[in-house]
Design an enzyme around this catalytic site. Structure first.
Site, mmCIF file in Angstrom:
data_model
loop_
_atom_site.group_PDB
_atom_site.id
_atom_site.type_symbol
_atom_site.label_atom_id
_atom_site.label_comp_id
_atom_site.label_asym_id
_atom_site.label_seq_id
_atom_site.Cartn_x
_atom_site.Cartn_y
_atom_site.Cartn_z
ATOM 1 N N GLU A 136 0.712 -1.236 0.040
ATOM 2 C CA GLU A 136 -0.321 -0.308 -0.069
ATOM 3 C C GLU A 136 1.217 0.840 0.031
ATOM 4 O OE1 GLU A 136 -2.092 -3.515 1.638
ATOM 5 O OE2 GLU A 136 -0.284 -2.441 2.345
ATOM 6 N N ASN A 193 3.689 1.805 -1.550
ATOM 7 C CA ASN A 193 4.573 1.384 -2.721
ATOM 8 C C ASN A 193 3.546 2.555 -3.574
ATOM 9 O OD1 ASN A 193 6.943 0.403 -1.875
ATOM 10 N ND2 ASN A 193 5.905 -1.989 -2.785
ATOM 11 N N TYR A 236 8.760 -12.786 5.648
ATOM 12 C CA TYR A 236 8.270 -11.343 7.097
ATOM 13 C C TYR A 236 9.138 -11.485 8.256
ATOM 14 C CZ TYR A 236 5.447 -10.018 2.289
ATOM 15 O OH TYR A 236 4.915 -9.966 0.544
ATOM 16 N N GLY A 288 1.173 -9.988 -17.303
ATOM 17 C CA GLY A 288 3.092 -9.311 -16.757
ATOM 18 C C GLY A 288 3.029 -8.716 -17.959
ATOM 19 N N GLY A 337 3.316 -5.530 -9.326
ATOM 20 C CA GLY A 337 2.348 -4.502 -9.425
ATOM 21 C C GLY A 337 0.828 -3.246 -8.833
ATOM 22 N N ASP A 338 1.893 -2.821 -7.980
ATOM 23 C CA ASP A 338 1.888 -1.533 -7.387
ATOM 24 C C ASP A 338 1.808 -0.457 -8.312
ATOM 25 O OD1 ASP A 338 0.901 -3.351 -4.446
ATOM 26 O OD2 ASP A 338 3.781 -3.136 -4.669
#
Length: 318
Positions: free
Chosen positions: A39, A41, A107, A230, A259-260
Site C-alpha cells: 500500500e 508503494n 517477513y 506480466g 503490480g503496485d
C-alpha cells in the site's frame, strides 16, 4: 502539473533489506536498507504521478519507524493518518532475488504496529476530499480484525460516494486460500475497480476464460475488471467488452512492486478520464518501468517519464 484528484490507502509498511548479491538468502552477507509495503508503494506511485496521496498506517516508535515516516513524507504523501506506537517494533522483510529478477520475500511482522488499529479508529474526516479509496488483500491478511477495519472504510466511502479499487495481492504466507476467498467475497460486492493478476483470479475464483471472468464481474457488480498478466500485457472488462494492451519489452531487474506501480498508473488514468486503450497502456508502462530498477518503490516513475516511455519519445541526456 499536479492532478486535482486525491487517493487514500491503508496498510502496513516495513523496512526492506535488499541483498547485495543475487541467489539464495543463506549465502547473502550484506543488505541495503530500503522502505517497502504494497500500500505504501501504491501511495508513493500515485504521488510521483502527481496525484494527491494519503496513507493510513501505524509505525513503531523506533528508529525504523522514523525512517519510513520521513521517507514517505519526503515523497509528498499525506501522512496525517499515520501514528507511532510504543512496544510494537516496526516490521521487517528480507528479499531474495534470483538471477532472472524474480524472488521471494521473508517477513518479520510479529507484534506489528498495524495490529493496534481498530474499526472505531476510522472516522469520516480521514476520507475528506478523497476521490478514490484503494485497498489490498495484504492488509486484510495481516490480522482478521483488519477485515472489519476495511469494511468500515468501505462503509464510509460508500456513504460519501467515493469509488473503491481493490487488489487481492494474495500473500499465502500470511493466510490460507480458503481464508482469503472468504474475505475477498465479502469485499468484491463493494469494489468498483478490481486489479488482479491472472494467476490470482484463477486461484480465487477457479476462472480464467474471458467469458467466465465477465460473468464474475457481472455477478459482483464490478465496473472495471483489470487482469494483469506480466509479459502478456493486460486486459480490461468494462461495459460488456474486453480491451487489451500489450506489455512493454524491458529487461527486468527486480519485479517486486510492479503490480503496485500498475495499480497506481491505472488509478491515475481512471481518475483523469483516459480512454480504455490509453488506460491500459499507461498502467503497463508504469509497471514495466518499476521492474527496471532494484527496490520496492525506487523504480516508480514520474508522470513525464511514463509519458516519454509509452510514447517512445527521445530523451536528451546530455
Amino acid at each position: 502539473m499536479s492532478s486535482p484528484f486525491k487517493v487514500l490507502t491503508i496498510g502496513d509498511a516495513m523496512i526492506t533489506l535488499n541483498p547485495a548479491v543475487k541467489g539464495p538468502l543463506r549465502y547473502v552477507t550484506q543488505f541495503e536498507r530500503k522502505v517497502g509495503g504494497a500500500e505504501l508503494n501504491f501511495a508513493i506511485g500515485c504521488a510521483r504521478l502527481g496525484l494527491g496521496s494519503k496513507w493510513i498506517s501505524r509505525l513503531g516508535e523506533d528508529e525504523f519507524g522514523r525512517v519510513i515516516y520521513n521517507f514517505t513524507r519526503g515523497e509528498g504523501v499525506d501522512v496525517s493518518g499515520v501514528e507511532f506506537v510504543n512496544g510494537c517494533p516496526t516490521s521487517l522483510n528480507f528479499k531474495e532475488i534470483n538471477e532472472d529478477g524474480s524472488g521471494k520475500t521473508y517477513y518479520y511482522r510479529y507484534n506489528s504496529p498495524i495490529l493496534t488499529m481498530a474499526p472505531d479508529m476510522i472516522h469520516e474526516r480521514l476520507l475528506e476530499e478523497v476521490d478514490l479509496v484503494h485497498l489490498t488483500g495484504v492488509f486484510l491478511a495481516i490480522d482478521p480484525k483488519n477485515i472489519e477495519i476495511t469494511k468500515k472504510i468501505i462503509e464510509v466511502a460508500k456513504r460519501k460516494n467515493i469509488p473503491i479499487s481493490f487488489d487481492p495481492n494474495i500473500r499465502l504466507k500470511l493466510w490460507s486460500i480458503e481464508e482469503a476467498r472468504k474475505a475477498y467475497n465479502s469485499i468484491f460486492p463493494h469494489v468498483d475497480i478490481l486489479l488482479t493478476g491472472l494467476d490470482e483470479i484463477r486461484l480465487i475464483s477457479g476462472m480464467e476464460a474471458e467469458d467466465e471472468l465477465a460473468m464474475f464481474a457481472r455477478e459482483y457488480g464490478i465496473k472495471d475488471l483489470v487482469i494483469k498478466d506480466g509479459a502478456n500485457g493486460s486486459k480490461l472488462f468494462r461495459d460488456g467488452k474486453w480491451t487489451r494492451a500489450e506489455s512493454f519489452l524491458v529487461t527486468p531487474i527486480d519485479t517486486v512492486g510492479a503490480g503496485d506501480g500498475f495499480d497506481a498508473g491505472y488509478v491515475y488514468g481512471w481518475l483523469n478520464g483516459f480512454s480504455k486503450e490509453r488506460l491500459l497502456k499507461f498502467a503497463n508502462g508504469v509497471g514495466a518501468l518499476v521492474t527496471t530498477v532494484s527496490g520496492d518503490n525506487e523504480g516508480l516513475p514520474y508522470l513525464n517519464e511514463v509519458n516519454a516511455f509509452i510514447d517512445d519519445e527521445l530523451i536528451i541526456e546530455r
